[in-house]
Design a protein around this motif. Structure first.
Motif, mmCIF file in Angstrom:
data_model
loop_
_atom_site.group_PDB
_atom_site.id
_atom_site.type_symbol
_atom_site.label_atom_id
_atom_site.label_comp_id
_atom_site.label_asym_id
_atom_site.label_seq_id
_atom_site.Cartn_x
_atom_site.Cartn_y
_atom_site.Cartn_z
ATOM 1 N N PRO A 57 0.825 -1.211 0.000
ATOM 2 C CA PRO A 57 0.000 0.000 0.000
ATOM 3 C C PRO A 57 0.863 1.266 0.000
ATOM 4 O O PRO A 57 2.045 1.232 0.371
ATOM 5 C CB PRO A 57 -0.800 -0.114 1.300
ATOM 6 C CG PRO A 57 -0.757 -1.556 1.663
ATOM 7 C CD PRO A 57 0.547 -2.073 1.141
ATOM 8 N N ALA A 58 0.278 2.382 -0.370
ATOM 9 C CA ALA A 58 0.995 3.660 -0.467
ATOM 10 C C ALA A 58 1.656 4.043 0.850
ATOM 11 O O ALA A 58 2.785 4.553 0.859
ATOM 12 C CB ALA A 58 0.041 4.761 -0.924
ATOM 13 N N SER A 59 0.988 3.793 1.976
ATOM 14 C CA SER A 59 1.575 4.147 3.281
ATOM 15 C C SER A 59 2.850 3.353 3.535
ATOM 16 O O SER A 59 3.822 3.879 4.087
ATOM 17 C CB SER A 59 0.558 3.911 4.408
ATOM 18 O OG SER A 59 0.121 2.558 4.416
ATOM 19 N N VAL A 60 2.869 2.105 3.108
ATOM 20 C CA VAL A 60 4.044 1.252 3.268
ATOM 21 C C VAL A 60 5.153 1.729 2.331
ATOM 22 O O VAL A 60 6.326 1.814 2.724
ATOM 23 C CB VAL A 60 3.699 -0.224 2.997
ATOM 24 C CG1 VAL A 60 4.954 -1.084 2.940
ATOM 25 C CG2 VAL A 60 2.723 -0.740 4.051
ATOM 26 N N GLN A 61 4.795 2.057 1.116
ATOM 27 C CA GLN A 61 5.784 2.559 0.161
ATOM 28 C C GLN A 61 6.425 3.845 0.674
ATOM 29 O O GLN A 61 7.641 4.047 0.525
ATOM 30 C CB GLN A 61 5.133 2.785 -1.194
ATOM 31 C CG GLN A 61 4.725 1.500 -1.878
ATOM 32 C CD GLN A 61 3.995 1.745 -3.192
ATOM 33 O OE1 GLN A 61 4.225 2.739 -3.868
ATOM 34 N NE2 GLN A 61 3.105 0.830 -3.545
ATOM 35 N N ALA A 62 5.633 4.711 1.310
ATOM 36 C CA ALA A 62 6.167 5.960 1.863
ATOM 37 C C ALA A 62 7.163 5.677 2.981
ATOM 38 O O ALA A 62 8.230 6.298 3.050
ATOM 39 C CB ALA A 62 5.031 6.846 2.365
ATOM 40 N N LEU A 63 6.832 4.727 3.856
ATOM 41 C CA LEU A 63 7.744 4.363 4.941
ATOM 42 C C LEU A 63 9.027 3.769 4.375
ATOM 43 O O LEU A 63 10.128 4.167 4.769
ATOM 44 C CB LEU A 63 7.081 3.367 5.895
ATOM 45 C CG LEU A 63 7.996 2.787 6.985
ATOM 46 C CD1 LEU A 63 8.525 3.879 7.908
ATOM 47 C CD2 LEU A 63 7.259 1.702 7.769
ATOM 48 N N ARG A 64 8.906 2.847 3.469
ATOM 49 C CA ARG A 64 10.092 2.216 2.886
ATOM 50 C C ARG A 64 10.971 3.238 2.175
ATOM 51 O O ARG A 64 12.207 3.200 2.288
ATOM 52 C CB ARG A 64 9.680 1.110 1.923
ATOM 53 C CG ARG A 64 9.156 -0.126 2.618
ATOM 54 C CD ARG A 64 8.681 -1.160 1.619
ATOM 55 N NE ARG A 64 8.310 -2.407 2.277
ATOM 56 C CZ ARG A 64 7.675 -3.397 1.675
ATOM 57 N NH1 ARG A 64 7.326 -3.291 0.392
ATOM 58 N NH2 ARG A 64 7.369 -4.493 2.335
#
Length: 187
Positions: A57-64
């Motif tokens: 998900p986008a939130s995970v991509q932002a964290l990574r």
């Protein structure tokens, strides 16, 4: 050269003493370090291989992306029931994937925190360091900051005004900078 340090705060509460501790760390970052608190841990879904397979998900991509762009990682954790808060455990799960080659692989990392009890959350910090190490981070076990008695201690004092925090922050962040620069980290 400035070392960028990404800060992950393990409490989602706005008035959290650990959020205040993170603010104090940002404010007292030594020369050569730039700290940024990542906002959005509360938006991460719980880790699932199914979600990973379908595309993070986008939130995970932002964290990574934030972890990948940082030179070092600093976790600021409370202690819940003698353990690491779920929000930080979940973040570690996401940044460890794909396992063996996650965003945290090789990243100099340290853990600090404050808690109500007399030991300042050392159990949660130990768990966080172990999880980060298994996830592939380059964990600095020899430097830490555990501030006990958070509720009373910070009832009228902000952590940025706490001499122990200022001194501890300099030591921990200085060690992260040294690790990033490839220097020997002082004990």
């Amino acid at each position: 050269m400035t070392t960028s340090v990404l800060v992950l705060v393990g409490s989602l509460r706005a008035a959290s003493t650990n959020r205040s501790l993170a603010e104090g760390l940002v404010e007292h970052a030594p020369e050569g370090a730039s700290l940024r608190v990542f906002e959005g841990l509360g938006e991460l879904p719980f880790y699932s291989d199914d979600l990973e397979a379908a595309g993070a998900p986008a939130s995970v991509q932002a964290l990574r992306a934030a972890v990948s762009e940082a030179d070092a990682l600093l976790l600021v954790t409370p202690e819940y029931n003698g353990a690491l808060p779920a929000v930080l455990a979940n973040a570690i799960d996401w940044i460890s994937r794909p396992f063996g080659n996650g965003a945290v692989k090789g990243v100099p990392s340290a853990v600090v925190g404050t808690a109500l009890g007399q030991y300042g959350g050392v159990w949660a910090q130990e768990i966080a360091r172990r999880a980060l190490g298994i996830a592939g981070a380059s964990v600095l076990d020899e430097v830490f900051l555990a501030v006990p008695g958070s509720v009373k201690r910070y009832a009228e004092l902000h952590p940025r005004e706490d001499r122990d925090v200022v001194e501890g922050a300099a030591k921990v962040i200085g060690a992260l900078v040294a690790a990033h620069e490839g220097a020997v980290v002082p004990a």
